[in-house]
Design an enzyme around this catalytic site. Structure first.
Site, PDB file in Angstrom:
ATOM      1  CG  HIS A 268      -2.040  -1.005   1.108  1.00 57.38           C
ATOM      2  ND1 HIS A 268      -2.774  -1.400   2.218  1.00 57.38           N
ATOM      3  CD2 HIS A 268      -2.498  -1.747   0.070  1.00 57.38           C
ATOM      4  CE1 HIS A 268      -3.650  -2.327   1.849  1.00 57.38           C
ATOM      5  NE2 HIS A 268      -3.497  -2.548   0.555  1.00 57.38           N
ATOM      6  CE1 TYR A 277      -2.517  -6.811   0.377  1.00 58.12           C
ATOM      7  CE2 TYR A 277      -2.865  -6.126   2.652  1.00 58.12           C
ATOM      8  CZ  TYR A 277      -3.334  -6.266   1.358  1.00 58.12           C
ATOM      9  OH  TYR A 277      -4.600  -5.861   1.042  1.00 58.12           O
ATOM     10  NE  ARG A 331      -7.531  -4.279   6.046  1.00 59.16           N
ATOM     11  CZ  ARG A 331      -6.894  -4.442   4.893  1.00 59.16           C
ATOM     12  NH1 ARG A 331      -5.813  -3.701   4.646  1.00 59.16           N
ATOM     13  NH2 ARG A 331      -7.318  -5.311   3.995  1.00 59.16           N
TER      14      ARG A 331
END
Length: 845
Positions: A268, A277, A331
């Protein structure tokens, strides 16, 4: 290959790169054999082989696959009119459509698992094929009605389930619906809307890192389904870009997502993401290497050392006794899965990578797998591995007496992940993880109703992991649930009450597509100002000298506050408190200095020295000594010399040494909250924890203050009393320079935050900079480490006053010369991106 190679060459040799994806012509027979092998490999990866599934270790995995498939078949049996699966409403919820495809895949998988009760079940296979047709006709085939909700489901998630299902049922699909493969592939291409002409677009911010690995793996499988050699080669060529080390000064396609030279991983564009990720990327590329084995489409042995480097330098420092550290999970910190579950994914990848590696590399990976098994406080369940073959390999590694358990980290290690603004410091008995942020790296990540109260997670929040403790009792989702978001360990926050994004705007994002900044759910403006905002100050970094480290950061408001005049009137921005902070990472202590702590808006401010949680029935105590020498026991507020928190039930303790601080407030509260306060999708489960809060409070309108304290892991009372005689000294603590000395280590550590020359005892350094100097007590050697924490400077100069020293070893870019008054060290930091430069000097003993 039709690709820019410069960045790839930083990770692979030129000869190796050219050999990864052979580009020459192959015979029709060889191509057909390679495609057939690719399909067979894929089935073996996910369904196992007759040999693997005959092993008793895979019984639990096979049973789990069977249970899932039978549950899904029952849901098909119970489906009402207009349903494929009972209770799964389709047509407006993209997540439900993805779930429907996943359930079909799980049924297909069970019919390919040797030894399972559904193996070879023709009726179940027909139902899957019919289900694929049904979903395409009603909910997927019309692209004008699709692509609602989350882009990920349409471009990656659904394609992943469909591609795997079609490979598993390749023969049945060709027999029953020979047109179905081409129909689905055409639709999957059409849904690749962030791509280009139905293919990958390396210039798209959606086609990077883990997302790119997922997309390209899907396209490899689609090529195998179509017997399309060109598609396979193109997908592999695109995927090669994720193996390259990111050069932040020469970005290809503007992409900052991926692995950096210091082991950092970013997704991101600005989020530190190894633990989410990053592990997804690791899993996908290792699976791809297995799928390609023996096909002739790629020579994965050229890539194995690169992936091994990710595990050694990127993952291993972030895993403590089988637990993935919070600082790299974005998150995902708000999810109920634990850090132990995260690491199980890494273990499976390491197991499979060891089968592709050779020699010492394979042995090191196997030893690391054993190390995690032996040190983790949670039992790793191999039944949760993706592949039955991995289950067998894992069992074989554990049974191999010739491979000793061994960490990929040395027992004492300090790691500056400066490319992602994170720091990890490890010693036998503990690990300290620090989350920084800057104008380069996001302060936090919020998205999709996850991590609802993240505001201060990048403001120097720290996590002190103590050996032998079940970390689910110390951190994880329950830490963020029960500890106030304004009082996370290590942060300085203003006294105010903020509202979550859903509370502010009535939905999981800010919606204003008519504004010039175009706020939609996946717009760049949403990313910049809502989902993962960066700070506004460049200073965040540190240096490493051997096993010792330093880190520094200037706290700032996020970019939304800076750009508030550009934002819509109803967009809520927040102003942060101010602080200049340093962390000095030693053996038995983590020393923290803070200066200029306050608030220009005149609000009250709290600095959390630490925050720890314990189970409600744990036996915890807080004791200490006042400045005047009298004993003290908390909770309460007092001027303290030191404090000790102990959890007798867990057998852990932390000492707090106050080197310079006003009154300290110590709270020990019983807190009960629902896990849903941090993530809307969490079960509404109330958790109760004892919450320790150690903080320094400043009243509204108070002048900025300075603080100096040390965290002392596992300290007992006698250890804390011993600090009255040293060995720590604070040499400087201002917004310009912060420095400490440790007499026993012969170590001086300095962070400077302002331009110009700064004098600290017998050292002069020009700033901004980070510096460590260690004079060996039993030799004539002096070691020095220097870095540029702003990543903007061309050179940093240091003067060691006194003796003239000569270099013994020095990194490239370091120059040493004798000058009047001592020894001068000039370091070329241009384009070093925060890397530490070291030199060892010798002088008269």
């Amino acid at each position: 290959m039709d690709i820019t190679r410069r960045r790839l060459l930083s990770a692979l040799s030129a000869a190796g790169l050219l050999a990864v994806v052979p580009a020459g012509p192959v015979s029709a027979a060889a191509a057909a054999a390679g495609v057939a092998r690719l399909r067979a490999n894929t089935a073996a990866v996910f369904a196992g082989t007759p040999e693997s599934n005959a092993r008793p270790e895979t019984a639990a995995k096979i049973a789990a696959v069977d249970r899932a498939a039978r549950t899904n078949l029952k849901a098909m049996d119970d489906a009402g009119t207009g349903e494929l699966f009972a209770g799964l409403a389709l047509g407006t919820d993209d997540a439900n459509l993805h779930t429907a495809y996943r359930w079909l895949y799980e049924i297909a998988l069970a019919t390919r698992v040797h030894g399972g009760s559904l193996y070879g079940d023709a009726a179940a296979r027909r139902r899957v094929v019919d289900g694929l047709v049904w979903l395409h006709e009603r909910y997927y085939g019309d692209q004008s009605k699709g692509y609602y909700g989350n882009w990920f489901n349409w471009e990656i998630g659904i394609s992943q389930q469909v591609s795997k299902t079609l490979v598993l049922l390749y023969d049945e699909v060709l027999a029953q619906r020979p047109d179905l493969v081409r129909t689905y592939v055409a639709s999957m291409d059409a849904y690749l809307r962030n791509g280009k002409d139905g293919d990958v677009n390396l210039d798209s911010r959606f086609h990077t890192g883990a997302n790119l690995a997922d997309i390209t793996t899907n396209r490899v499988l689609q090529g195998a389904l179509l017997d399309d050699i060109a598609r396979i080669r193109k997908a592999l060529t695109d995927q090669l870009t994720v193996f390259a080390t990111i050069d932040p000064y020469h970005l290809d396609h503007g992409v900052t997502d991926g692995y950096y030279a210091d082991g950092s991983f970013i997704q991101h564009a600005s989020v530190a993401y190894t633990g989410s990720y990053g592990k997804g990327l690791l899993t996908r590329v290792v699976q791809t290497l297995k799928i390609l084995d023996g096909t002739g489409f790629a020579h994965g042995e050229e890539l194995v050392p690169v992936v091994h480097g990710w595990v050694r330098n990127g993952f291993a420092p972030l895993i403590f006794e089988g637990w993935m550290m919070e600082i790299v999970k974005g998150r995902a910190v708000s999810r109920t899965d634990s850090g132990y579950t995260d690491v199980a994914v890494v273990v499976e990848a390491a197991v499979d990578l060891s089968s592709l590696a050779e020699g010492t590399m394979a042995r090191a990976l196997k030893g690391y797998v054993k190390h995690i098994r032996e040190t983790s406080r949670a039992t790793l369940d191999p039944a949760r591995f993706v592949s039955p073959v991995s289950v067998v390999r894992y069992a074989d590694i554990l049974a191999d007496a010739s491979v000793p358990a061994a960490d990929l980290n040395p027992a004492a290690r300090s790691v500056a992940f400066n490319a992602m603004d994170k720091t990890v410091h490890r010693r036998p008995g503990y690990a300290f993880a620090l989350s920084r942020s800057s104008a380069r790296i996001s302060k936090y990540e919020y998205m999709n109703g996850e991590n609802l109260m993240p505001w201060f997670q990048g403001e120097g929040a720290h996590y002190l992991y103590l050996s032998g403790q079940d970390q689910t009792r110390a951190y994880g989702v329950d830490y963020f649930t029960t500890v106030s978001p304004y009082a996370l360990a290590g942060v300085t926050a203003p006294a105010e009450q903020r509202r979550t994004v859903p509370e502010l705007y009535g939905k999981p994002y800010y919606d204003n597509p008519g504004h010039p900044l175009n706020f939609t759910s996946s717009s760049e403006s949403q990313n910049k100002y809502v989902y993962f905002p960066r700070g506004t100050h460049a200073h965040s970094g540190g240096a490493v000298l051997g096993a010792y480290g330093t880190a520094g950061m200037v706290q700032s408001s996020d970019v939304a506050f800076q750009d508030r005049e550009l934002l819509p009137d109803d967009f809520v921005v927040h102003r942060n408190a101010a602080a200049t902070k340093s962390w000095f990472l030693l053996d038995d202590e983590i020393v923290v200095l803070a200066a200029g702590v306050g608030d220009a808006a005149g609000r009250a401010v709290t600095t959390a020295v630490d925050a720890r949680i314990a189970a409600p029935d744990d036996a915890v105590s807080v004791t200490g000594v006042r400045d005047d020498g009298r004993p003290w026991s908390g909770p309460g507020t007092a001027e303290l010399r030191w404090l000790r928190y102990a959890n007798a039930t867990q057998g852990t303790a932390v000492g707090y040494l106050f080197l310079d601080a006003p009154s300290v407030r110590v709270a020990l509260d019983r807190v009960t909250r629902s896990r849903r306060v941090v993530r809307t999708a969490n079960p509404d489960t109330a958790v109760t924890r004892q919450v320790l809060g150690v903080s320094v409070d400043q009243a509204a309108g108070a002048r900025p203050v300075r603080l100096a304290y040390a965290l002392v892991p596992h300290a007992d009372a006698s250890r804390m009393r011993s600090y009255a005689k040293g060995p720590l000294r604070v040499l400087a603590n201002s917004r310009r320079v912060q420095a400490v000395a440790h007499r026993g280590l012969g170590l001086t550590a300095v962070n400077t935050f302002a331009p110009g020359r700064h004098e600290v005892e017998a050292v002069r350094v020009d700033g901004p900079s980070s510096l460590l100097v260690r004079r060996s007590p039993d030799s004539a050697l002096t070691s020095v480490a220097v870095s540029d924490p702003t990543m903007r400077r061309d050179t940093v100069s240091v003067l060691l006053r006194g003796r003239r020293l000569r270099p013994v070893t020095a990194d490239e870019g370091v120059r040493v010369r004798a000058v009047s008054g001592g020894t001068r060290i000039d370091v070329t930091t241009h384009h070093a991106y925060g890397r530490s430069f070291t030199v060892t000097l010798r002088g008269p003993h």
